[in-house]
Write an enzyme that holds these catalytic residues in place. Structure first.
Site, mmCIF file in Angstrom:
data_model
loop_
_atom_site.group_PDB
_atom_site.id
_atom_site.type_symbol
_atom_site.label_atom_id
_atom_site.label_comp_id
_atom_site.label_asym_id
_atom_site.label_seq_id
_atom_site.Cartn_x
_atom_site.Cartn_y
_atom_site.Cartn_z
ATOM 1 N N GLU A 289 22.803 42.396 54.435
ATOM 2 C CA GLU A 289 24.223 42.131 54.667
ATOM 3 C C GLU A 289 24.995 43.417 54.945
ATOM 4 O O GLU A 289 26.020 43.398 55.613
ATOM 5 C CB GLU A 289 24.855 41.415 53.465
ATOM 6 C CG GLU A 289 24.559 39.932 53.444
ATOM 7 C CD GLU A 289 25.394 39.148 52.436
ATOM 8 O OE1 GLU A 289 26.097 39.767 51.615
ATOM 9 O OE2 GLU A 289 25.331 37.908 52.474
ATOM 10 N N HIS A 310 -3.486 39.119 51.223
ATOM 11 C CA HIS A 310 -4.362 38.043 51.680
ATOM 12 C C HIS A 310 -3.623 37.080 52.596
ATOM 13 O O HIS A 310 -4.079 35.970 52.847
ATOM 14 C CB HIS A 310 -4.950 37.324 50.460
ATOM 15 C CG HIS A 310 -5.777 38.254 49.612
ATOM 16 N ND1 HIS A 310 -7.151 38.312 49.679
ATOM 17 C CD2 HIS A 310 -5.403 39.218 48.733
ATOM 18 C CE1 HIS A 310 -7.590 39.259 48.853
ATOM 19 N NE2 HIS A 310 -6.541 39.827 48.263
ATOM 20 N N LYS A 424 28.967 28.810 58.374
ATOM 21 C CA LYS A 424 29.908 28.034 57.555
ATOM 22 C C LYS A 424 30.843 27.227 58.456
ATOM 23 O O LYS A 424 31.088 26.050 58.220
ATOM 24 C CB LYS A 424 30.740 28.955 56.656
ATOM 25 C CG LYS A 424 29.935 29.616 55.561
ATOM 26 C CD LYS A 424 30.832 30.458 54.674
ATOM 27 C CE LYS A 424 30.020 31.329 53.744
ATOM 28 N NZ LYS A 424 30.804 32.339 53.064
HETATM 29 O O1 PA5 Z 1 27.597 39.915 49.180
HETATM 30 C C1 PA5 Z 1 28.354 38.990 49.334
HETATM 31 O O2 PA5 Z 1 29.581 39.154 49.386
HETATM 32 C C2 PA5 Z 1 27.857 37.562 49.451
HETATM 33 O O3 PA5 Z 1 26.487 37.453 49.507
HETATM 34 C C3 PA5 Z 1 28.363 36.734 48.281
HETATM 35 O O4 PA5 Z 1 27.893 37.299 47.089
HETATM 36 C C4 PA5 Z 1 27.921 35.289 48.362
HETATM 37 O O5 PA5 Z 1 28.240 34.742 49.598
HETATM 38 C C5 PA5 Z 1 28.589 34.474 47.264
HETATM 39 O O6 PA5 Z 1 29.975 34.553 47.392
HETATM 40 P P1 PA5 Z 1 30.956 34.100 46.240
HETATM 41 O O7 PA5 Z 1 30.706 34.944 45.067
HETATM 42 O O8 PA5 Z 1 32.316 34.312 46.813
HETATM 43 O O9 PA5 Z 1 30.670 32.646 45.962
#
Ligand code: PA5
Length: 436
Positions: A289, A310, A424
């Site tokens: 990310e 393996h 989303k």
């Molecule tokens: O790193 C990030 O911001 C995302 O991976 C969030 O942790 C994930 O989408 C969960 O989001 P939230 O805590 O708002 O539910």
């Protein structure tokens, strides 16, 4: 206390000392940007000084809430996804007994997870297993609006309220969310849940040392103090005044960027202890990310070895040469198992009799490393003295710091994730969510 170590010697075929020296000042500048808050995404740099700024009061508050939940619950379901779930799971899978769920005589509650998928069967089976059990919920969402955990929470909250009544359910639910915003904050205020705040300036994937990670870890009976101490020690060891040659995070960031520039587009994080599987899952989110944007970024992959030798071993040895490997090596396992001798020796294993299983594992690790390096997959090695909350704390902060430096060196904002919105939007449109 020892520290984790970094060995980059097995990248030398591709990354020379000169290459590294040429990047030293850039890496130091990027580290300085993280500290000065003058780089991209500077609203999300709360993690940089987080370990050293966690107060005694906040640890006590987390431990108190954990004790309350532990008193009432045999099972605690941690609801969250991505950064709101992976850190806690990474720690618990690493330090708990591998067969934790089968232990019948236990002081600590069983920790289960929900909201990290939308599998109907998963939720049905979880709900079935919770029937008749004393359970509680920790609902974690920074935005408070993420669909996966919201669905899981709605279902499990209803089940809990029907089982023990609304009043009692309230005492078994803890929300970890934004201080002011989001549906979860509104709900928690309305229902009177105990809450913990995720600071505005700490993004999900950097939040393991906030109550997001610390609360579930404390509920499971694991020392959050050791974890925080490890991270705080690594915070010091990677701070701006530290010379480049001693700053493991800066060196790791430089080497992986140099490998990337030379065509190594995939980094495979490998472990030789299955307990570390979720550390890799946490790491993949952190780097995926943070760096995968604007058409750039190393693809973070992972393997559990020797298991995957393996299956994926053939590809790693012989497939397209776009990979390098980063191995998390463990100096000392926590237990001792010796290969027994056998009178018939039909399996031909007597040459190992009396030797520790870890010796076999270590030779497998060394042999694998030699083979992969020979096969033009450069190797970085990170060594943990042992698998414990303290060293995992060091490892978390090391990877976070390196990720920030590496993202800046790559020229991206490591602290946003615009790409995750696309699925989303499509999903909401397809589901006919109002406004889409
Ligand atoms: O790193 C990030 O911001 C995302 O991976 C969030 O942790 C994930 O989408 C969960 O989001 P939230 O805590 O708002 O539910």
């Amino acid at each position: 206390m020892k520290t984790i170590t970094l060995d980059i010697e097995k990248t030398r075929g591709m990354v020379t000392k000169e290459h590294i020296v040429a990047q030293e000042s850039k890496a130091q500048e990027c580290n300085a940007l993280l500290h000065s808050g003058k780089g991209a995404g500077s609203d999300f740099l709360g993690w940089v000084h987080l370990p050293s700024s966690i107060t005694e009061d906040s640890l006590v508050e987390i431990e108190r809430a954990a004790i309350q939940l532990r008193k009432k619950c045999k099972i605690v379901v941690v609801i969250g996804i991505g950064g709101s779930y992976l850190g806690a799971r990474a720690v618990l899978e690493a330090v708990n007994n591998s067969f934790d769920l089968l232990q019948t005589e236990r002081e600590d509650p069983v920790i289960l997870y929900a909201g990290q998928n939308i599998g109907e069967d998963y939720l049905f089976e979880l709900s079935a297993v919770l029937k008749g059990k004393q359970f509680g919920l920790i609902n974690i969402s920074k935005s408070g609006t993420t669909t996966e955990p919201a669905i899981a929470f709605r279902i499990l909250k209803k089940q809990l309220e029907e089982a023990v009544g609304k009043e009692e359910a309230r005492t078994r639910i803890i929300a970890v969310t934004d201080a002011r915003r989001g549906a979860l904050r509104t709900l928690a205020t309305q229902e009177g849940y105990t809450t913990f705040v995720i600071p505005d300036n700490v993004g999900g994937r950097f939040s393991v040392l906030t109550p997001v990670g610390l609360l579930p870890i404390a509920v499971a009976g694991v020392s959050v103090r050791d974890l925080v101490k490890g991270a705080a020690d690594m915070e010091k060891a990677t701070a701006t005044g530290v010379p480049f040659a001693q700053n493991l995070a800066a060196i790791y960031a430089v080497v992986r960027n140099e490998l990337y520039l030379r065509g190594k587009k995939i980094e495979i994080l490998a472990n030789f202890h299955p307990k570390l599987h979720y550390i890799a899952e946490w790491w993949k989110q952190l780097y995926g990310e943070s760096e995968g944007k604007e058409g750039k970024g190393i693809f973070p992959a992972s393997v559990d070895l020797t298991t995957d030798l393996h299956s994926m071993g053939q590809w790693i040895q012989d497939g397209e040469r776009s990979i390098f490997e980063t191995v998390i090596s463990v100096e000392s396992p926590s237990h001792k198992v010796v290969v027994p001798s056998d009178a018939n020796d039909l399996d031909g294993l007597n040459y190992l009799a009396g030797r520790r299983v870890d010796e076999v594992n270590k030779m497998a690790e060394l042999g694998t490393c030699m083979a992969h390096v020979e096969g033009n997959a450069p190797n970085i090695k990170i060594t943990l003295p042992e698998i414990s909350p303290y060293y995992i704390g060091q490892l978390f902060y090391f990877f976070e710091k390196a990720c920030g430096i590496s993202g800046y060196m790559l020229g991206v904002n490591p602290f946003d994730q615009p790409g995750v919105e696309t699925y989303k939007k499509n999903m909401f449109t397809l589901l006919k969510k109002p406004g889409y």
